[in-house]
Design a protein around this motif. Sequence first.
Motif, PDB file in Angstrom:
ATOM      1  N   GLY A  97       0.820  -1.206   0.000  1.00 37.66           N
ATOM      2  CA  GLY A  97       0.000   0.000   0.000  1.00 37.66           C
ATOM      3  C   GLY A  97       0.852   1.254   0.000  1.00 37.66           C
ATOM      4  N   VAL A  98       1.895   1.287   0.825  1.00 39.98           N
ATOM      5  CA  VAL A  98       2.806   2.428   0.839  1.00 39.98           C
ATOM      6  C   VAL A  98       3.481   2.584  -0.523  1.00 39.98           C
ATOM      7  N   VAL A 100       2.374   1.631  -3.495  1.00 43.25           N
ATOM      8  CA  VAL A 100       1.409   2.083  -4.504  1.00 43.25           C
ATOM      9  C   VAL A 100       1.088   3.563  -4.328  1.00 43.25           C
ATOM     10  N   VAL A 101       0.910   4.008  -3.084  1.00 43.68           N
ATOM     11  CA  VAL A 101       0.576   5.412  -2.828  1.00 43.68           C
ATOM     12  C   VAL A 101       1.709   6.331  -3.290  1.00 43.68           C
ATOM     13  N   THR A 102       2.948   6.003  -2.935  1.00 40.14           N
ATOM     14  CA  THR A 102       4.070   6.859  -3.345  1.00 40.14           C
ATOM     15  C   THR A 102       4.289   6.796  -4.855  1.00 40.14           C
ATOM     16  N   ALA A 104       1.860   6.458  -7.070  1.00 41.40           N
ATOM     17  CA  ALA A 104       0.813   7.315  -7.628  1.00 41.40           C
ATOM     18  C   ALA A 104       1.168   8.794  -7.462  1.00 41.40           C
ATOM     19  N   LEU A 105       1.718   9.153  -6.288  1.00 39.80           N
ATOM     20  CA  LEU A 105       2.117  10.538  -6.062  1.00 39.80           C
ATOM     21  C   LEU A 105       3.250  10.947  -7.006  1.00 39.80           C
TER      22      LEU A 105
END
Length: 307
Positions: A97-98, A100-102, A104-105
């Motif tokens: 999850g971490v 994927v989030v970074t 995307a950012l």
Amino acid sequence: MRSRNPVFSRRGFSRDNGYAGFNAAPQAGGPAVATQANPYAQGTQGNPYAQPAAGNPYAQNPYAQPDQQFGAPPQAPATTGRMTMDDVVIRTASTLGVLVVTAALAWALLPVDDANISRSYGIGIGAALIGMVLALVQSFKRKPTPALILSYAAFEGVFLGVVSSVVDNRIADGAAMQAVIGTMAVFAGVLIAYKAGWIRVNRRFYGFVMAAALGFVFLMMVNLLFAVFGGGDGLGFRSGALGVVFGIVGIILGACFLALDFKQVEDGLAYGAPREEAWFAAFGLTLTLVWIYLEFLRLIAILNSND
């Protein structure tokens, strides 16, 4: 719990390690078999989790049952503090999850147009180098550090976001989603094959995969050196028909690494690894999935290249 990944490889698949080997299995309806290959077995001399055992730091710990702490005959291992499948799933989901989030950012905040691609790509490469250092530090630690693992995922996500954006926007439209789908398909396929018994993970399988992986990495390093000093694509291992072949080989190796990871997670669950070891499982699985994703992305870029 360890396999090809740096985090998995240090203690797995050996008789003297701190984890279960391939040749031991728990007895049905009873405690694990006390063999040299099974360091989680009750009464094994080299087992750091044996209850009790000489020199065992876990012999008198919160996980041990009271009567076991005072030299009573060993019983079935207590479940408190032991790794469960839920622990592995939760920690793996958190790590991914971490990432994927970074990613995307990075995709959104680091544009790869002509005016910004050099800066964005430089940040991505820097993040990759930091992530590699964090991964190596965690790999040589005997205990997992969640902060290190999540930091690795964050920096690796920045790199993946930038490189995915470059390939998707400048080489092959939709490449990132295709690579994600391909990675998920490989993960699901290997998991199904492993659970169905179609993949037999043993020492011979491990030796073959490790030999193939070492050869693959060696060839890639040689190709990189030729590319740096000779220009172009070096020996051509990452372009054209030969690049496609090596891309497919890389994906197959990633699938083999997944099978090794599944085996070590299964052994850790069977032999009562501590709950903290679930972070090692999350770390190792993340490393393997990143490997597969990058190989898919590279293969898609080669297939869509105009060269």
